[in-house]
Design a protein around this motif. Structure first.
Motif, mmCIF file in Angstrom:
data_model
loop_
_atom_site.group_PDB
_atom_site.id
_atom_site.type_symbol
_atom_site.label_atom_id
_atom_site.label_comp_id
_atom_site.label_asym_id
_atom_site.label_seq_id
_atom_site.Cartn_x
_atom_site.Cartn_y
_atom_site.Cartn_z
ATOM 1 N N ASN A 1 3.655 54.409 26.225
ATOM 2 C CA ASN A 1 4.620 53.342 26.505
ATOM 3 C C ASN A 1 4.407 52.167 25.559
ATOM 4 O O ASN A 1 4.331 51.013 25.967
ATOM 5 N N MET A 2 4.281 52.481 24.283
ATOM 6 C CA MET A 2 3.995 51.472 23.261
ATOM 7 C C MET A 2 5.059 51.542 22.172
ATOM 8 O O MET A 2 5.475 52.620 21.763
ATOM 9 N N GLU A 3 5.511 50.391 21.696
ATOM 10 C CA GLU A 3 6.484 50.354 20.612
ATOM 11 C C GLU A 3 5.954 49.524 19.450
ATOM 12 O O GLU A 3 5.091 48.659 19.619
ATOM 13 N N GLU A 4 6.480 49.807 18.262
ATOM 14 C CA GLU A 4 6.044 49.122 17.045
ATOM 15 C C GLU A 4 6.997 47.982 16.704
ATOM 16 O O GLU A 4 8.214 48.100 16.876
ATOM 17 N N LEU A 5 6.426 46.911 16.196
ATOM 18 C CA LEU A 5 7.200 45.764 15.720
ATOM 19 C C LEU A 5 6.799 45.514 14.278
ATOM 20 O O LEU A 5 5.674 45.097 14.007
ATOM 21 N N ASP A 6 7.678 45.792 13.336
ATOM 22 C CA ASP A 6 7.379 45.654 11.912
ATOM 23 C C ASP A 6 7.996 44.387 11.352
ATOM 24 O O ASP A 6 9.047 43.921 11.813
ATOM 25 N N GLY A 7 7.345 43.838 10.325
ATOM 26 C CA GLY A 7 7.888 42.663 9.671
ATOM 27 C C GLY A 7 6.958 42.128 8.602
ATOM 28 O O GLY A 7 6.003 42.801 8.189
ATOM 29 N N LEU A 8 7.218 40.905 8.148
ATOM 30 C CA LEU A 8 6.408 40.222 7.147
ATOM 31 C C LEU A 8 5.912 38.914 7.746
ATOM 32 O O LEU A 8 6.677 38.196 8.402
ATOM 33 N N ASP A 9 4.631 38.582 7.520
ATOM 34 C CA ASP A 9 4.104 37.327 8.054
ATOM 35 C C ASP A 9 4.413 36.176 7.106
ATOM 36 O O ASP A 9 5.148 36.343 6.118
ATOM 37 N N GLY A 10 3.829 35.007 7.390
ATOM 38 C CA GLY A 10 4.138 33.817 6.598
ATOM 39 C C GLY A 10 3.737 33.907 5.148
ATOM 40 O O GLY A 10 4.282 33.184 4.300
ATOM 41 N N THR A 11 2.795 34.778 4.813
ATOM 42 C CA THR A 11 2.361 34.937 3.425
ATOM 43 C C THR A 11 3.031 36.120 2.738
ATOM 44 O O THR A 11 2.676 36.456 1.618
ATOM 45 N N GLY A 12 3.977 36.746 3.416
ATOM 46 C CA GLY A 12 4.691 37.859 2.817
ATOM 47 C C GLY A 12 4.023 39.207 2.971
ATOM 48 O O GLY A 12 4.491 40.198 2.404
ATOM 49 N N GLN A 13 2.934 39.275 3.737
ATOM 50 C CA GLN A 13 2.254 40.551 3.937
ATOM 51 C C GLN A 13 2.920 41.335 5.062
ATOM 52 O O GLN A 13 3.275 40.773 6.094
ATOM 53 N N PRO A 14 3.073 42.652 4.877
ATOM 54 C CA PRO A 14 3.676 43.463 5.942
ATOM 55 C C PRO A 14 2.729 43.610 7.120
ATOM 56 O O PRO A 14 1.507 43.567 6.958
ATOM 57 N N TYR A 15 3.285 43.787 8.286
ATOM 58 C CA TYR A 15 2.463 43.994 9.482
ATOM 59 C C TYR A 15 3.170 44.958 10.425
ATOM 60 O O TYR A 15 4.382 45.171 10.345
ATOM 61 N N THR A 16 2.392 45.527 11.301
ATOM 62 C CA THR A 16 2.920 46.293 12.432
ATOM 63 C C THR A 16 2.207 45.806 13.684
ATOM 64 O O THR A 16 0.983 45.922 13.786
ATOM 65 N N LEU A 17 2.957 45.217 14.591
ATOM 66 C CA LEU A 17 2.416 44.794 15.875
ATOM 67 C C LEU A 17 2.705 45.886 16.898
ATOM 68 O O LEU A 17 3.725 46.568 16.825
ATOM 69 N N LEU A 18 1.793 46.059 17.835
ATOM 70 C CA LEU A 18 1.935 47.080 18.866
ATOM 71 C C LEU A 18 2.235 46.411 20.202
ATOM 72 O O LEU A 18 1.415 45.655 20.724
ATOM 73 N N HIS A 19 3.424 46.681 20.714
ATOM 74 C CA HIS A 19 3.858 46.083 21.975
ATOM 75 C C HIS A 19 3.547 47.051 23.110
ATOM 76 O O HIS A 19 4.159 48.118 23.233
ATOM 77 N N HIS A 20 2.565 46.685 23.951
ATOM 78 C CA HIS A 20 2.213 47.491 25.117
ATOM 79 C C HIS A 20 3.109 47.027 26.266
ATOM 80 O O HIS A 20 2.811 46.041 26.949
ATOM 81 N N LYS A 21 4.183 47.763 26.464
ATOM 82 C CA LYS A 21 5.230 47.311 27.378
ATOM 83 C C LYS A 21 4.781 47.288 28.831
ATOM 84 O O LYS A 21 5.242 46.447 29.613
ATOM 85 N N SER A 22 3.892 48.190 29.229
ATOM 86 C CA SER A 22 3.496 48.257 30.638
ATOM 87 C C SER A 22 2.709 47.030 31.091
ATOM 88 O O SER A 22 2.749 46.669 32.273
#
Length: 501
Positions: free
Chosen positions: A121-142
């Motif tokens: 029950n986990m989803e990924e959140l992709d994007g770029l942080d303030g310095t332009g580096q890519p990231y993947t955050l893990l959203h534990h929905k439960s």
């Protein structure tokens, strides 16, 4: 003539166990006293049967839910043991202790290689942080939490000046203390994953990648180069994971993601100052490699070869599930051709430590295909910390005064509790911590015996109390992965009650 400077040592370990008198907590004695009073009251009314029943029920409740078998700091109640085994029996009977992926599994069509358990029950959140580096955050929905994992390449301390090592340790301590200042942080962890392997599988894998039509001279040169490799090699990876509570960051997941992305550069900077090399925020593909190797350590060679050849890993972490994962047997889980078991800390080391005290535990070791050590940090707010310090001081005082003569150890605990209160008043923070170790080995009796003995030796050398996770092996295994699973976030009311009052 130079003066030898005293080593910097750390350690203010306070027991979180309740105060005891004669081995029983104050709540336990309260239950006993109430049951005796009810018995006397019933006797006065002439109800002798009811009086004996009241006494029996009170003592039985105390014995099952309050009395701890073993050390008070680490002992467990009968209720905890029974409910644990009942839960395991239920899961096994319902088939929940066996997990399968692939087209012949019961998984939905779009999730044929999904992760098991809470990670499903986990989803990924992709994007770029303030310095332009890519990231993947893990959203534990439960549990409504978001985790960010930072991949680190720590500096080796063997050749570093001691002043620099002390500075790095101090900076790391500063990072830990900052966790309590951010009220949105639910916890953090540091995971050290290591392996100690023979070169033979690696050489065989490299040779299999050589094109048959390659020039003979090139083949010979390649063979000679692989023969020069060390007979055994080690590999260590370190990850720092920070977990935030969504509700304390914003009105929505999107707002929480934006807040976390803005905070990531600060955490990378702090870990950089703590000797973590140049930390980078892990992407989904990075985390997928970690998970795949955890399930099957032999895949590390495959990933290493792909990196040498410039091949990217297209698998996302949510699709990095094992072919199978079975934890129907106590203590040992079987997955993808190997086996694993986990030990957890029950009592912190009651000694002062240096940065080298746990070196053997964190370093690569033989007898394991893979070893993963995860230290969990649970920050406490100022109010929670002061309340906890008061409880600890009272518990230490009660336990000491309950004896005919307080020992030096009892007096020291009282001093430490009082010092903790003074430090908090002066602005210090408090962070609870625990430690778990997962080791992976070949699925046979000999490997199991050797791994068990080796793990016991490593843990005994650290002067901390521990026990093996006999039930719930799957949950323990996945908690030590750097994916942001905080064990206390998944603890229910039944778990709290069964662990004792």
């Amino acid at each position: 003539m130079s003066e030898k400077r005293a080593r910097v040592k750390f350690g203010n370990w306070l027991s979180t166990a309740p105060a005891t008198v004669g081995g029983l907590s104050l709540i336990g004695w309260l239950c006993v006293v109430i049951s005796v009073m009810m018995m006397v009251f019933s006797f006065v009314l002439g109800n002798f049967g009811g009086g004996f029943l009241a006494l029996l029920l009170g003592l039985l409740f105390t014995f099952i839910f309050i009395w701890r078998i073993g050390d008070m700091d680490a002992g467990r109640t009968i209720a905890a043991r029974v409910l644990e085994r009942m839960s395991h029996a239920r899961r096994t009977a319902m088939g929940e202790a066996q997990y399968r992926t692939g087209i012949f599994s019961a998984l939905p069509a779009g999730q044929l290689s999904a992760l098991p358990g809470a990670l499903a029950n986990m989803e990924e959140l992709d994007g770029l942080d303030g310095t332009g580096q890519p990231y993947t955050l893990l959203h534990h929905k439960s549990v409504k939490q978001i985790a960010a994992t930072l991949t680190c390449v720590p500096d080796g301390i063997e050749l570093l000046p001691q002043d620099m090592v002390d500075s790095q340790v101090s900076t790391f301590g500063s990072w830990i203390s900052e966790l309590s200042t951010d009220t949105a942080i639910a916890g953090a962890s540091i995971t050290v994953d290591s392996a100690y392997s023979s070169k033979e599988p690696l050489v065989a894998k490299l040779h299999s990648e050589v094109a048959p039509w390659a020039p003979e001279v090139a083949k010979q040169a390649f063979t000679q180069a692989t023969e020069l490799l060390p007979n055994r090699y080690t590999h260590t990876s370190v990850h720092g994971t920070v977990v935030w509570s969504v509700k304390n960051l914003g009105e929505s997941v999107e707002e929480a993601e934006a807040e976390i992305a803005a905070k990531l550069p600060h955490h990378r900077t702090k870990l950089y100052g703590a000797g973590a090399g140049i930390p980078v925020t892990a992407t989904s593909e990075d985390l997928a490699k970690v998970v795949q190797v955890a399930y099957n350590p032999h895949r590390a060679i495959e990933h290493g070869t792909d990196e040498l050849l410039g091949h990217e890993n297209p698998v996302r972490v949510v699709d990095a599930g094992p072919e199978y994962f079975d934890d129907f047997q106590k203590r040992v889980a079987f997955h993808d051709g190997v086996a694993s078991m986990t030990a957890m800390m029950t009592i912190p080391p009651r000694i002062h430590i240096t940065e080298r005290t746990f070196k053997g535990l964190f370093a690569p070791q033989e007898k394991f295909l893979r070893k993963r050590v995860t230290v969990f940090y649970r920050p406490l707010s100022t109010g929670e910390a002061i309340k906890k310090a008061e409880q600890l001081r009272k518990a230490a005082s009660v336990s000491a005064t309950a004896k005919g003569m307080a020992s030096s150890f009892d007096k020291q605990k009282i001093k430490l509790a009082e010092k903790t209160e003074n430090d908090l008043v002066e602005g210090a923070s408090m962070t609870a911590f625990t430690l778990m170790v997962t080791v992976t080995f070949e699925p046979n009796d000999r490997a199991y015996r050797e791994a068990t003995q080796k793990l016991k030796n490593l843990l005994d050398a650290t002067n901390l109390g521990y026990r093996f996770v006999d039930v719930g092996v799957s949950a323990a295994f996945h908690s030590t992965l750097p994916l942001g699973i905080l064990p206390w976030s998944y603890q229910g009311v039944v778990d709290v009650v069964s662990e004792g009052l």
